[in-house]
Design an enzyme around this catalytic site. Structure first.
Site, PDB file in Angstrom:
ATOM      1  N   CYS A  26       0.813  -1.225   0.000  1.00  0.00           N
ATOM      2  CA  CYS A  26       0.000   0.000   0.000  1.00  0.00           C
ATOM      3  C   CYS A  26       0.847   1.276   0.000  1.00  0.00           C
ATOM      4  O   CYS A  26       0.344   2.353  -0.293  1.00  0.00           O
ATOM      5  CB  CYS A  26      -0.939   0.006   1.199  1.00  0.00           C
ATOM      6  SG  CYS A  26      -2.080  -1.375   1.195  1.00  0.00           S
ATOM      7  N   HIS A  35      -3.299   7.167   2.400  1.00  0.00           N
ATOM      8  CA  HIS A  35      -3.751   5.833   2.030  1.00  0.00           C
ATOM      9  C   HIS A  35      -5.043   5.522   2.783  1.00  0.00           C
ATOM     10  O   HIS A  35      -5.144   5.721   3.991  1.00  0.00           O
ATOM     11  CB  HIS A  35      -2.677   4.807   2.387  1.00  0.00           C
ATOM     12  CG  HIS A  35      -3.152   3.403   2.241  1.00  0.00           C
ATOM     13  ND1 HIS A  35      -3.755   2.955   1.083  1.00  0.00           N
ATOM     14  CD2 HIS A  35      -3.129   2.359   3.093  1.00  0.00           C
ATOM     15  CE1 HIS A  35      -4.078   1.678   1.242  1.00  0.00           C
ATOM     16  NE2 HIS A  35      -3.717   1.294   2.451  1.00  0.00           N
ATOM     17  N   ASN A  72     -10.322  -0.145   0.320  1.00  0.00           N
ATOM     18  CA  ASN A  72      -8.864   0.021   0.357  1.00  0.00           C
ATOM     19  C   ASN A  72      -8.304  -0.530  -0.960  1.00  0.00           C
ATOM     20  O   ASN A  72      -8.307  -1.740  -1.176  1.00  0.00           O
ATOM     21  CB  ASN A  72      -8.315  -0.743   1.574  1.00  0.00           C
ATOM     22  CG  ASN A  72      -6.798  -0.723   1.660  1.00  0.00           C
ATOM     23  OD1 ASN A  72      -6.114  -0.448   0.677  1.00  0.00           O
ATOM     24  ND2 ASN A  72      -6.284  -1.038   2.826  1.00  0.00           N
TER      25      ASN A  72
END
Ligand code: COA
Length: 338
Positions: free
Chosen positions: A122, A265, A295
């Site tokens: 990520c 993020h 996500n």
């Protein structure tokens, strides 16, 4: 454009793009597949729906990324042949070889560009911002396309056994074009790239019995799926996020209120809200879109950036802090003077 000399160079973000697959996976869809509820998911994560790429119909990660890059090129008023380099931040390339970046180069017709992938889960796009910026600032390249794209839903177990993880992740892609400018004040003011190797056991995708950490019995049924220790990751993120902001502000000798936008993020709405409250930031300074997209791993930061650009909320003169954390464990920041 005549490229500025090495000593007088800055870096600007010349254009952005993003792309989401059409197929929606709502919480109601998940309720039909596993023992969960809309209320549980919304309360724990803030997510209401995410997108899922139809990989079996050719909607693979480079296809998503190529859509995003075409938009970014249009926004920057550039042609594919203007690109010197394409960096693909992804942890889900179609194949081990070639890279996603090479497939995207072919798809958009960027025949002059070098291309490689960067895998930091990520954190990939934020790490990529630091790498691409410094390659331009140092004079090696003038125009770099940075992609953030992932299709992690193909590593989800959509049954009750996988419900702690499958509710979180969605697919998507974003892109940004970074270019040299003759204003040396523009570009990164402070940055960081961190990792904790021992933390790998908190998020991993085992492929064979030897991939499981010692003390965890190998489980053939878990191979190919994301294995995540949700509560460990949550604690890591809630602790790390504020420290990362503080560290970056300290490096730039700035305070929280000096930053116009925090582009983070999208891991979990609770983690983002906790950081926002700790620094007393107004909602307008920390964009949250996880309710709509979930996500999206390496795509989440560039998708947020592109949404903010298209909403007219990003302007020259702003200070913008990009932040991410993820598997590895990895975490990092990139503070820009736009
Ligand atoms: N629906 C309903 N119940 C669920 C569920 C779901 N989708 N997933 C797990 N549960 C159950 C568990 O089985 C457990 O039941 P038990 O108490 O009977 O054993 C209970 O809910 C609590 O599970 P736990 O895993 O402790 O939940 P949690 O409060 O930690 O929330 C996460 C789980 C994943 C939402 C949370 O840990 C989280 O957000 N972690 C961070 C993840 C993240 O950000 N990852 C991305 C990193 S880039």
């Amino acid at each position: 454009m005549t490229a500025p000399g090495r000593a007088s160079r800055g870096v600007r973000i010349a254009g952005t793009g993003s792309y989401l697959p059409e197929q929606r996976l709502t919480n109601a869809d998940l309720v039909a597949m596993m023992d969960t509820t809309d209320e549980w998911i919304v309360q724990r994560t803030g997510i209401r729906e995410r997108r899922r790429a139809r990989i079996d119909q050719g909607e693979s990660v480079s296809v998503l990324a190529a859509h995003a890059l075409r938009q970014a090129l249009d926004a920057a008023h550039l042609r594919p042949d203007d690109l010197d380099l394409i960096i693909g931040a992804t942890m889900t390339p179609e194949m081990e070889c070639p890279t996603c970046a090479c497939l995207v180069a072919e798809a958009v017709g960027a025949s002059r560009a070098g291309a490689f992938d960067l895998n930091a889960a990520c954190s990939g796009f934020v790490f990529g911002l630091n790498v691409a910026h410094d390659l331009i600032r140092g004079g090696a390249y003038n125009t770099i396309a940075l992609l953030g794209a992932d299709t992690l839903t193909r590593h989800m177990n959509y049954s009750t056994a996988g419900r702690g993880t499958a509710i979180i992740f969605g697919d998507g892609a974003g892109a940004a074009i970074l270019r040299a400018t003759d204003d040396p004040a523009l570009g990164i003011l402070a940055q960081s790239i961190h990792a904790s190797g021992p933390g790998w056991k908190d998020i991993y995708i085992p492929h064979r019995p030897t991939d499981f950490p010692s003390g965890t019995p190998p489980d053939a049924n878990a191979c190919g799926y994301v294995s995540m220790n949700g509560s460990s990751v949550f604690k890591f993120a809630v602790g790390t996020f504020p420290k990362l902001i503080e560290e970056t502000l300290h490096k730039a000798n700035l305070g929280p209120a000096d930053i116009d936008l925090y582009i983070c993020h999208q891991s979990n709405a609770r983690i983002l809200t906790a950081a926002r409250e700790k620094f007393g930031l107004p909602e307008s300074k920390l964009h949250i879109n996880i309710d709509r997209v979930g996500n999206t791993v390496g795509a989440s930061v560039p998708i947020c950036l592109d949404e903010l650009v298209r909403d007219g909320r990003v302007h020259p003169g702003m200070k913008v802090m990009f932040l991410a954390f993820g598997g590895g464990l990895t975490w990092g920041s990139s503070l820009w003077q736009l």
